[in-house]
Design an enzyme around this catalytic site. Structure first.
Site, PDB file in Angstrom:
ATOM      1  CG  MET A  27       4.972 -10.622  10.494  1.00 45.19           C
ATOM      2  SD  MET A  27       6.071 -10.105   9.181  1.00 45.19           S
ATOM      3  CE  MET A  27       7.505  -9.604  10.150  1.00 45.19           C
ATOM      4  N   GLY A  28       0.901  -9.477  10.526  1.00 47.91           N
ATOM      5  CA  GLY A  28      -0.442  -9.003  10.165  1.00 47.91           C
ATOM      6  C   GLY A  28      -0.728  -7.746  10.951  1.00 47.91           C
ATOM      7  NE  ARG A  29       2.220  -2.176   9.408  1.00 44.99           N
ATOM      8  CZ  ARG A  29       3.288  -1.759  10.081  1.00 44.99           C
ATOM      9  NH1 ARG A  29       3.137  -1.121  11.215  1.00 44.99           N
ATOM     10  NH2 ARG A  29       4.494  -1.966   9.614  1.00 44.99           N
ATOM     11  CG  ASP A  57       0.644  -7.970   6.328  1.00 40.77           C
ATOM     12  OD1 ASP A  57       1.332  -8.928   6.703  1.00 40.77           O
ATOM     13  OD2 ASP A  57       0.756  -6.826   6.799  1.00 40.77           O
ATOM     14  CB  THR A  75       1.678  -7.078   1.292  1.00 36.68           C
ATOM     15  OG1 THR A  75       1.542  -7.369   2.693  1.00 36.68           O
ATOM     16  CG2 THR A  75       0.288  -7.065   0.696  1.00 36.68           C
ATOM     17  CD  GLU A 128      -1.094   0.232   3.729  1.00 32.13           C
ATOM     18  OE1 GLU A 128      -0.915  -0.386   4.780  1.00 32.13           O
ATOM     19  OE2 GLU A 128      -1.870   1.195   3.627  1.00 32.13           O
ATOM     20  CD  GLN A 142       4.925 -14.863  10.237  1.00 32.58           C
ATOM     21  OE1 GLN A 142       3.712 -14.901  10.161  1.00 32.58           O
ATOM     22  NE2 GLN A 142       5.555 -14.047  11.057  1.00 32.58           N
ATOM     23  NE  ARG A 143       9.176  -8.887   5.446  1.00 33.30           N
ATOM     24  CZ  ARG A 143       9.300  -7.751   6.152  1.00 33.30           C
ATOM     25  NH1 ARG A 143       8.265  -7.291   6.832  1.00 33.30           N
ATOM     26  NH2 ARG A 143      10.419  -7.092   6.161  1.00 33.30           N
TER      27      ARG A 143
HETATM   28  O1  F6P Z   1       3.760  -5.354   5.596  1.00 40.81           O
HETATM   29  C1  F6P Z   1       4.304  -6.605   5.780  1.00 40.81           C
HETATM   30  C2  F6P Z   1       4.830  -6.760   7.185  1.00 40.81           C
HETATM   31  O2  F6P Z   1       5.524  -7.972   7.247  1.00 40.81           O
HETATM   32  C3  F6P Z   1       3.772  -6.654   8.290  1.00 40.81           C
HETATM   33  O3  F6P Z   1       3.082  -7.860   8.498  1.00 40.81           O
HETATM   34  C4  F6P Z   1       4.615  -6.258   9.464  1.00 40.81           C
HETATM   35  O4  F6P Z   1       3.861  -5.546  10.420  1.00 40.81           O
HETATM   36  C5  F6P Z   1       5.647  -5.371   8.867  1.00 40.81           C
HETATM   37  O5  F6P Z   1       5.765  -5.740   7.516  1.00 40.81           O
HETATM   38  C6  F6P Z   1       6.984  -5.474   9.553  1.00 40.81           C
HETATM   39  O6  F6P Z   1       7.844  -4.604   8.931  1.00 40.81           O
HETATM   40  P1  F6P Z   1       9.381  -4.444   9.306  1.00 40.81           P
HETATM   41  O7  F6P Z   1      10.085  -5.647   8.758  1.00 40.81           O
HETATM   42  O8  F6P Z   1       9.799  -3.207   8.600  1.00 40.81           O
HETATM   43  O9  F6P Z   1       9.464  -4.359  10.786  1.00 40.81           O
END
Ligand code: F6P
Length: 345
Positions: free
Chosen positions: A173-175, A131, A129, A107, A277-278
């Site tokens: 995760m999941g803001r 998310d 994303t 976004e 997770q990423r």
């Molecule tokens: O937007 C994806 C995300 O992984 C969210 O789930 C999480 O809140 C955020 O990014 C974490 O970001 P960073 O790695 O910058 O702390």
């Protein structure tokens, strides 16, 4: 035509698959030339580039992360008014001979793309994303990989929780949206799933935990990092914000574990999956989705469809205006959460 490519925001598995597909199709079918910009919008702001041709994208399909690097740089936040950032990007693109951009992001990155397009920059967007909360597309790549990683973790936590008669809290995760928690919780047979869209009642959560112990199984509670209790008693934040004003989250899982332990008298521990997770290789689903997005983004550039974003609708890849793409977040509808509640306790 020379096309700049950048990846912005939190990275996610599948970014390299998009880059590879854009470049392969762009070069081989349309005769386009490419320039990579490093670290999201920082690249065009600082004219930080990297050569990007068919050789550079060889072998990157299964690789997690992004060969271009990423950042949460916001050109509109630079220098107060933001005007300075926009002008710098335009000047740099002109100086580098870059005629158009492919911006791959969520976004925030796409919100910047939409505003730059309104300022005359020729840009095509690709949604990403983990998310899965971008309203204009049914799915974003990265989500399936994150759900699979979280599901495997939940499967593993079941066995150790049962050996030790503990409640295990898994923070995912999941803001703003609880899609990862919902899908991984359902796939992993969690006993309670807590999401940002539905503030939880701590008494009810403890009730589910106690009930689960009575059935001789150990409870697994999946909690999205953005979830909070109804009364805000456990709300957490580091207080730190990024260039887009998002507060850094994390910590709800440990607070919840302490509260569950205090109220139920049962041992409770927390596992935070965080950036696991990423990271790493994308699932086959994400590789295919990312590749299709990349192929269609190259086509959009070739067609001059600027100010558009590629999106998944059903099984088709379509184009939607960038402005529409970033207008609304896709959160978990109440009825989808209600379906999962059947399995609580
Ligand atoms: O937007 C994806 C995300 O992984 C969210 O789930 C999480 O809140 C955020 O990014 C974490 O970001 P960073 O790695 O910058 O702390």
């Amino acid at each position: 035509m020379r096309v700049g490519v950048l990846t912005g925001g939190g990275d996610c598995p599948g970014l390299n698959a998009v880059i590879r597909a854009v470049v392969r199709r762009g070069v081989q079918e349309f005769g386009l030339e490419f320039t990579g910009f490093r670290d999201g919008w920082r690249g065009p702001l600082e004219a930080d580039t990297v050569p990007l041709g068919v050789e550079a994208v060889r072998g990157i399909l299964p690789r997690g992360g992004t060969i271009l690097g990423s950042s949460r740089t916001n050109p509109f936040a630079e220098g107060g008014s933001g005007r300075g950032g926009v002008d710098r990007i335009k000047d740099n693109l002109a100086r580098l001979g870059v005629d158009a951009l492919v911006a791959i992001g969520g976004e925030d990155t796409l919100g910047v793309a939409a505003r730059l397009h309104a300022e005359g920059v020729r840009v095509v967007g690709v949604p990403k994303t983990i998310d899965n909360d971008l309203g204009a597309t049914d799915y974003t790549f990265g989500f399936d990989t994150a759900v699979n990683i979280a599901t495997e973790a939940i499967d593993r936590l079941h066995t150790t929780a049962e050996s030790h008669h503990r409640a295990l809290i898994v923070e995912v995760m999941g803001r703003h949206a609880g899609w990862i928690a919902l899908h991984a919780g359902l796939a992993g047979g969690a006993n309670v799933i807590l999401i940002p869209e539905n503030p939880f009642d701590i008494d009810k959560v403890c009730g589910y935990v106690e009930h689960r112990f009575q059935t001789r199984y150990a409870p697994i509670v999946v909690v999205a990092e953005g979830a909070s209790p109804k009364d805000d008693s456990l709300a957490t934040s580091s207080g730190k914000t990024d260039a887009f004003g998002h507060v850094q989250l994390g910590g709800i899982g440990s607070l919840l574990a302490a509260e569950v332990e205090k109220r139920t008298g049962k041992e409770a521990r927390c596992t935070v999956l965080g950036h696991i997770q990423r990271g790493g290789t994308p699932t086959a689903f994400d590789r295919v989705l990312a590749t299709r997005f990349g192929l269609h983004a190259a086509q959009a550039v070739q067609d001059g469809a600027f100010g558009q974003m590629v999106a998944l609708r059903g099984t088709d890849i379509v184009r939607v205006p960038l402005a529409e793409a970033t207008r609304e977040l896709k959160t978990v509808p109440a009825e989808r959460y209600a379906e999962a509640e059947v399995f609580f306790g």
